[in-house]
Design a protein around this motif. Structure first.
Motif, PDB file in Angstrom:
ATOM      1  N   THR A 101       0.826  -1.213   0.000  1.00 30.79           N
ATOM      2  CA  THR A 101       0.000   0.000   0.000  1.00 30.79           C
ATOM      3  C   THR A 101       0.855   1.256   0.000  1.00 30.79           C
ATOM      4  O   THR A 101       0.472   2.283  -0.577  1.00 30.79           O
ATOM      5  N   THR A 102       2.029   1.210   0.631  1.00 37.33           N
ATOM      6  CA  THR A 102       2.947   2.346   0.578  1.00 37.33           C
ATOM      7  C   THR A 102       3.371   2.611  -0.861  1.00 37.33           C
ATOM      8  O   THR A 102       3.409   3.766  -1.322  1.00 37.33           O
ATOM      9  N   ALA A 108       0.553   6.836  -6.737  1.00 35.05           N
ATOM     10  CA  ALA A 108      -0.523   7.810  -6.920  1.00 35.05           C
ATOM     11  C   ALA A 108      -0.008   9.232  -6.794  1.00 35.05           C
ATOM     12  O   ALA A 108      -0.371  10.121  -7.583  1.00 35.05           O
ATOM     13  N   ALA A 109       0.851   9.465  -5.799  1.00 31.05           N
ATOM     14  CA  ALA A 109       1.391  10.813  -5.595  1.00 31.05           C
ATOM     15  C   ALA A 109       2.242  11.251  -6.786  1.00 31.05           C
ATOM     16  O   ALA A 109       2.156  12.405  -7.229  1.00 31.05           O
ATOM     17  N   THR A 146     -11.705  -1.945   0.035  1.00 27.60           N
ATOM     18  CA  THR A 146     -11.530  -0.550  -0.392  1.00 27.60           C
ATOM     19  C   THR A 146     -11.395   0.369   0.818  1.00 27.60           C
ATOM     20  O   THR A 146     -10.670   1.360   0.774  1.00 27.60           O
ATOM     21  N   GLY A 147     -12.091   0.039   1.910  1.00 31.13           N
ATOM     22  CA  GLY A 147     -11.948   0.837   3.127  1.00 31.13           C
ATOM     23  C   GLY A 147     -10.541   0.781   3.675  1.00 31.13           C
ATOM     24  O   GLY A 147      -9.976   1.804   4.108  1.00 31.13           O
ATOM     25  N   ASN A 148      -9.956  -0.414   3.670  1.00 35.97           N
ATOM     26  CA  ASN A 148      -8.569  -0.550   4.121  1.00 35.97           C
ATOM     27  C   ASN A 148      -7.631   0.262   3.245  1.00 35.97           C
ATOM     28  O   ASN A 148      -6.705   0.925   3.736  1.00 35.97           O
ATOM     29  N   LEU A 149      -7.857   0.206   1.945  1.00 30.60           N
ATOM     30  CA  LEU A 149      -6.985   0.923   1.009  1.00 30.60           C
ATOM     31  C   LEU A 149      -7.141   2.431   1.163  1.00 30.60           C
ATOM     32  O   LEU A 149      -6.154   3.177   1.075  1.00 30.60           O
ATOM     33  N   LYS A 150      -8.355   2.892   1.400  1.00 28.21           N
ATOM     34  CA  LYS A 150      -8.572   4.325   1.596  1.00 28.21           C
ATOM     35  C   LYS A 150      -7.761   4.854   2.770  1.00 28.21           C
ATOM     36  O   LYS A 150      -7.168   5.939   2.700  1.00 28.21           O
ATOM     37  N   ARG A 151      -7.753   4.090   3.860  1.00 27.75           N
ATOM     38  CA  ARG A 151      -7.000   4.532   5.033  1.00 27.75           C
ATOM     39  C   ARG A 151      -5.524   4.704   4.701  1.00 27.75           C
ATOM     40  O   ARG A 151      -4.869   5.599   5.229  1.00 27.75           O
ATOM     41  N   LYS A 155      -3.582   8.791   3.710  1.00 25.53           N
ATOM     42  CA  LYS A 155      -2.666   9.316   4.724  1.00 25.53           C
ATOM     43  C   LYS A 155      -2.026  10.612   4.248  1.00 25.53           C
ATOM     44  O   LYS A 155      -1.650  11.459   5.059  1.00 25.53           O
ATOM     45  N   LEU A 156      -1.884  10.748   2.939  1.00 18.82           N
ATOM     46  CA  LEU A 156      -1.388  12.011   2.380  1.00 18.82           C
ATOM     47  C   LEU A 156      -2.571  12.948   2.176  1.00 18.82           C
ATOM     48  O   LEU A 156      -3.489  12.616   1.419  1.00 18.82           O
ATOM     49  N   PRO A 157      -2.593  14.108   2.820  1.00 21.66           N
ATOM     50  CA  PRO A 157      -3.735  15.021   2.687  1.00 21.66           C
ATOM     51  C   PRO A 157      -4.049  15.393   1.245  1.00 21.66           C
ATOM     52  O   PRO A 157      -5.224  15.490   0.870  1.00 21.66           O
ATOM     53  N   GLU A 158      -2.994  15.564   0.421  1.00 21.98           N
ATOM     54  CA  GLU A 158      -3.244  15.945  -0.969  1.00 21.98           C
ATOM     55  C   GLU A 158      -3.916  14.821  -1.751  1.00 21.98           C
ATOM     56  O   GLU A 158      -4.713  15.070  -2.663  1.00 21.98           O
TER      57      GLU A 158
END
Length: 587
Positions: A101-102, A108-109, A146-151, A155-158
């Motif tokens: 996930t990291t 994504a960033a 998907t809930g786990n992935l959202k968390r 974590k990055l506000p942007e």
């Protein structure tokens, strides 16, 4: 047709010829400080071979600090980021805690900071509203995943601001909606859920990341594939240390053969030195020295190995107390909305079918729920509004139960709050001293004692009266879709069950706050390393094993996935795969 081992051997040979292409030419040096590091030269960027990248290639990659959360990506994560930035489809696999996930968050960033994304109109989960957002989608089969992935991603506000609705279920991305059609055989109108996003109304996403891709069967994959535009980048995420998929082959089986594979191997500790992750990797290594602590416990229940019937009753009587304890102190007991019970089997006293009845019984009593006897073919279920259920591998909640006027079979027992989940009536609400199982024979045969097989065989099996279930049960799924169950097939064990206890196979791809794992000596045939690892890694905050030490040892010392290298693991994971050339993983 070439065998799987021959395909993997050919991939390995191709890698030897093109290995220099995977070496990094620039990592912020000649390309300039402001330019994204490149895995290969610009002329070779489109030539990354569809093969596993060996660890020798990764030796050339340096650890590099990224711009977000001051995270240091390791070699494999950097390679995944480079492949993603260069538009390559690939597989990202790794055991629990290796930073999948990291890596997704960093991908994504990086893409969000680039000019590689356009926009897509996403349907907001559970509503008819839409929102324009960057053209990258993170999807999973279940709402829990998907809930786990959202968390993790948010974590990055942007990223939370930009990708609020980009993390969703596959069904919601495809915009599943009810469709009414005429069933000529039944001569009546029926409803089904179908995707609104198709080849005629395609998705405009440019990047797709599929979490827990081993959960995605070929039928759903084909719908997703048809709705994508050519050139869409796809990243398949998975963990091949878990149980291989059962029933249908998953799209991950095919992607592992067709695409580059990046395996994450470096283990990162969870917050506050969690023993869940540490013990999971002890299990993978074959280390029987499991550690116990506040978040990893073993309930041995004394020295005696009780029979299944006795232990099931002990569990059934203990969990109401655990639930009461949870009400007093959050996190100290059992919460059926956040926690799960796992068992290797459906059947027998310690199977999920029976354990579900025990949990549903005390849950219903505490709410004063009206229990209905629902007949569906040779199956008989005892259900109530508010029950947590599993339907087609997704969690839902029963919101209504009504008589089915098309059913003309055996009469059902009268609905009552005194009707138990075992099919017997009690004279008053049970207390700790009340034994609500009237007779052991009733307990064993509940739901089968009134079946008239001769009569069923005499009737026309195509008759609606036989195909109809006794009740119409409406379920609100975790995807916010209402599903109406009214036919015998809707309640088949392969499709429907109560959702308080699940088999470990069905639990794959999901994560719960607390996991209770039941492992009895009668489960020895299923006691192997990957099953225990899969079960343990379903826990987010606490894992509790209800078993004996010898069963833990037996499971850890019995691996099913053979081989040490990623190629060997892939070959075992894909055993029995013969139609590699008939399924496409890129478009």
């Amino acid at each position: 047709m070439a065998s799987l081992s021959e395909i993997l051997a050919a991939k390995k040979a191709a890698m030897q010829q093109t290995i220099e292409l995977a070496k990094i030419e620039s990592c912020g040096e000649a390309s300039g400080a402001n330019q994204a590091p490149s895995l290969v030269s610009s002329s070779a960027a489109q030539q990354i071979p569809s093969v596993h990248i060996p660890s020798s290639t990764l030796q050339t990659l340096e650890k590099k600090e990224t711009f977000s959360l001051n995270i240091v990506l390791n070699k494999q994560q950097l390679l995944a980021k480079e492949l993603a930035f260069n538009g390559k489809s690939f597989c990202l696999v790794g055991a629990a805690g290796t930073g999948k996930t990291t890596a997704q968050r960093e991908i994504a960033a990086a893409l969000l900071a680039s000019s590689k994304l356009s926009t897509h109109s996403f349907r907001i989960q559970g509503t008819a509203q839409r929102v324009e957002a960057p053209s990258i989608a993170f999807v999973a089969y279940t709402r829990i995943a998907t809930g786990n992935l959202k968390r993790a991603i948010h974590k990055l506000p942007e990223l939370e601001a930009a990708l609020t609705h980009n993390i969703t279920t596959i069904h919601n991305l495809l915009e599943y909606a009810p469709e009414f059609y005429w069933d000529y055989e039944a001569n009546k109108e029926k409803m089904r859920f179908t995707p609104r996003r198709t080849a005629q109304n395609p998705l405009s996403i440019t990047h797709l990341i599929i979490e827990e891709s081993s959960m995605v069967g070929l039928k759903l994959w084909n719908e997703l594939y048809d709705a994508m535009l050519p050139g869409t980048q796809i990243i398949f995420i998975g963990d091949i240390n878990q149980l291989p998929p059962v029933m249908d082959k998953s799209i991950l089986n095919y992607a592992l053969v067709q695409l580059p594979v990046v395996e994450l191997t470096h283990v990162y500790r969870q917050a506050e030195e969690s023993l869940i992750l540490e013990n999971a990797h002890r299990i993978l290594r074959g280390d029987i020295n499991i550690k116990e602590g506040k978040d990893f416990k073993i309930m041995r229940n004394g020295e005696t190995q009780h029979g299944q019937h006795v232990l099931a009753r002990m569990i059934g009587e203990a969990f109401p107390r655990f639930a009461q304890q949870e009400l007093l102190t959050e996190g100290s007991g059992y919460d059926p909305t956040q926690d799960i019970i796992l068992s290797p089997f459906n059947k027998q006293d310690l199977g999920t079918d029976n354990l579900n009845k025990w949990i549903a019984q005390f849950q219903g009593v505490s709410k004063g729920a009206i229990v209905y006897e629902v007949k569906a073919g040779i199956s008989t279920l005892y259900l109530a509004v508010g029950d947590k259920v599993m339907y087609n591998k997704q969690i839902g909640e029963i919101i209504s139960i009504n008589r089915n006027h098309e059913y003309h079979g055996k009469e059902c027992k009268s609905p009552s709050k005194y009707l138990t989940r075992f099919g017997t009536y009690i004279s008053a609400a049970p207390t700790e001293e009340t034994d609500f199982i009237e007779d052991e024979d009733d307990f064993i045969l509940a739901g089968y004692e009134n079946i008239d097989l001769d009569k069923m065989m005499e009737e026309n099996v195509k008759d609606d009266a036989l195909r109809a279930a006794s009740h119409v049960v409406t379920v609100m799924m975790e995807t916010d879709e209402e599903v109406v169950l009214n036919a015998t097939g809707d309640f088949a064990p392969s499709a429907f069950s109560l959702g308080y206890a699940l088999t470990i196979h069905k639990a794959q791809g999901c994560e719960w706050r607390k996991v209770f794992i039941v492992l009895h000596k009668d489960h020895s045939v299923m006691a192997f390393r990957e099953l225990l690892y899969t079960a343990v890694t379903r826990a987010r905050e606490c894992c509790i094993l209800i078993t004996k030490d010898f069963m833990i040892k037996k499971a850890i010392q019995n691996p099913r996935i053979k081989g040490n290298s990623i190629e060997e693991k892939i070959e075992y994971f894909n055993s029995g795969l013969h139609d590699v050339g008939n399924v496409f993983c890129t478009k």
